[in-house]
Design a protein around this motif. Sequence first.
Motif, PDB file in Angstrom:
ATOM      1  N   GLY A  69      -3.535   3.572  -0.663  1.00 54.13           N
ATOM      2  CA  GLY A  69      -4.296   3.091   0.485  1.00 54.13           C
ATOM      3  C   GLY A  69      -3.493   2.920   1.756  1.00 54.13           C
ATOM      4  O   GLY A  69      -4.037   2.476   2.756  1.00 54.13           O
ATOM      5  N   ARG A  70      -2.227   3.278   1.744  1.00 50.36           N
ATOM      6  CA  ARG A  70      -1.428   3.132   2.969  1.00 50.36           C
ATOM      7  C   ARG A  70      -2.008   4.053   4.038  1.00 50.36           C
ATOM      8  O   ARG A  70      -2.168   5.250   3.827  1.00 50.36           O
ATOM      9  N   THR A  71      -2.299   3.480   5.194  1.00 50.34           N
ATOM     10  CA  THR A  71      -2.873   4.262   6.288  1.00 50.34           C
ATOM     11  C   THR A  71      -1.955   4.331   7.500  1.00 50.34           C
ATOM     12  O   THR A  71      -2.206   5.109   8.407  1.00 50.34           O
ATOM     13  N   ALA A  72      -0.911   3.529   7.520  1.00 52.83           N
ATOM     14  CA  ALA A  72       0.016   3.536   8.656  1.00 52.83           C
ATOM     15  C   ALA A  72       0.862   4.809   8.632  1.00 52.83           C
ATOM     16  O   ALA A  72       1.138   5.363   7.572  1.00 52.83           O
ATOM     17  N   ALA A  73       1.264   5.235   9.797  1.00 49.50           N
ATOM     18  CA  ALA A  73       2.141   6.401   9.908  1.00 49.50           C
ATOM     19  C   ALA A  73       3.456   6.117   9.180  1.00 49.50           C
ATOM     20  O   ALA A  73       3.864   4.956   9.053  1.00 49.50           O
ATOM     21  N   PRO A 103      10.892   5.656  -1.695  1.00 50.11           N
ATOM     22  CA  PRO A 103      10.450   6.974  -1.223  1.00 50.11           C
ATOM     23  C   PRO A 103       9.500   6.955  -0.026  1.00 50.11           C
ATOM     24  O   PRO A 103       9.366   7.959   0.659  1.00 50.11           O
ATOM     25  N   GLU A 104       8.849   5.830   0.243  1.00 46.38           N
ATOM     26  CA  GLU A 104       7.955   5.767   1.398  1.00 46.38           C
ATOM     27  C   GLU A 104       8.527   4.947   2.533  1.00 46.38           C
ATOM     28  O   GLU A 104       7.828   4.596   3.486  1.00 46.38           O
ATOM     29  N   GLY A 105       9.831   4.652   2.469  1.00 52.74           N
ATOM     30  CA  GLY A 105      10.508   3.996   3.583  1.00 52.74           C
ATOM     31  C   GLY A 105      10.444   2.487   3.606  1.00 52.74           C
ATOM     32  O   GLY A 105      10.857   1.868   4.587  1.00 52.74           O
ATOM     33  N   ASN A 106       9.976   1.840   2.536  1.00 54.07           N
ATOM     34  CA  ASN A 106       9.981   0.377   2.474  1.00 54.07           C
ATOM     35  C   ASN A 106      11.388  -0.091   2.140  1.00 54.07           C
ATOM     36  O   ASN A 106      11.983   0.362   1.166  1.00 54.07           O
ATOM     37  N   ARG A 107      11.909  -1.012   2.959  1.00 55.48           N
ATOM     38  CA  ARG A 107      13.254  -1.506   2.706  1.00 55.48           C
ATOM     39  C   ARG A 107      13.234  -2.498   1.551  1.00 55.48           C
ATOM     40  O   ARG A 107      12.377  -3.369   1.455  1.00 55.48           O
ATOM     41  N   TRP A 117       0.856  -1.175   0.000  1.00 52.05           N
ATOM     42  CA  TRP A 117       0.000   0.000   0.000  1.00 52.05           C
ATOM     43  C   TRP A 117       0.894   1.227   0.000  1.00 52.05           C
ATOM     44  O   TRP A 117       1.915   1.244   0.684  1.00 52.05           O
ATOM     45  N   VAL A 118       0.510   2.260  -0.737  1.00 50.24           N
ATOM     46  CA  VAL A 118       1.331   3.469  -0.839  1.00 50.24           C
ATOM     47  C   VAL A 118       0.476   4.717  -0.643  1.00 50.24           C
ATOM     48  O   VAL A 118      -0.747   4.679  -0.767  1.00 50.24           O
ATOM     49  N   ARG A 119       1.157   5.824  -0.339  1.00 55.50           N
ATOM     50  CA  ARG A 119       0.492   7.127  -0.235  1.00 55.50           C
ATOM     51  C   ARG A 119       0.590   7.907  -1.543  1.00 55.50           C
ATOM     52  O   ARG A 119      -0.356   8.524  -1.975  1.00 55.50           O
ATOM     53  N   ASP A 120       1.784   7.905  -2.145  1.00 52.69           N
ATOM     54  CA  ASP A 120       2.057   8.715  -3.330  1.00 52.69           C
ATOM     55  C   ASP A 120       2.345   7.790  -4.510  1.00 52.69           C
ATOM     56  O   ASP A 120       3.483   7.381  -4.736  1.00 52.69           O
ATOM     57  N   LEU A 121       1.300   7.457  -5.253  1.00 54.19           N
ATOM     58  CA  LEU A 121       1.416   6.504  -6.360  1.00 54.19           C
ATOM     59  C   LEU A 121       2.380   7.006  -7.432  1.00 54.19           C
ATOM     60  O   LEU A 121       3.159   6.227  -7.989  1.00 54.19           O
TER      61      LEU A 121
END
Length: 164
Positions: free
Chosen positions: A59-63, A113-117, A12-16
Amino acid sequence: MAIVELGHTGVWVRDLVAMRDFYERVLGLTVTDQDDELGIVFFSSRPDEEHHEFVIQLGRTAAPDVKLTHQISWRVDSLASLRSLHQRLLAEEAPIQQVVTHGNAYGIYFFDPEGNRNELYWHTGVEVAQPFRRSIDLTRTPEEIAAEAEQLLTDGSTAYQPVE
């Protein structure tokens, strides 16, 4: 019945737009499908063989500081490809956590960019008991990298070096 391989994974991501750009332009994956209405993009490293191995969807909702995945690992075809991708990550200023030898593979641990390793890795063909992780320098020549990795396998020090 036995599982023979991982088919695909998704996050899930915030910024597609930013995430698509990173995986398509920086990592070189091919977009095989997308649905703008649903906010979903499908990627493949080998689109002639596999429709998708990776999916991103809005759809990412986690901080932002919440760890959702341990890592997404991408196998590359050669040391040259790994070194080239390392240079691309550096040029993009992607956060690199560690560049390592696992003995059986050389790897680059980095964050999207969203911190996924993520990990990019190349199999060396050497059998080494795991876990084994020691930092190496991919900016050296292939011969120097191989010599460094061999030395790290035999120097008698701790086999598992934590993240720097």
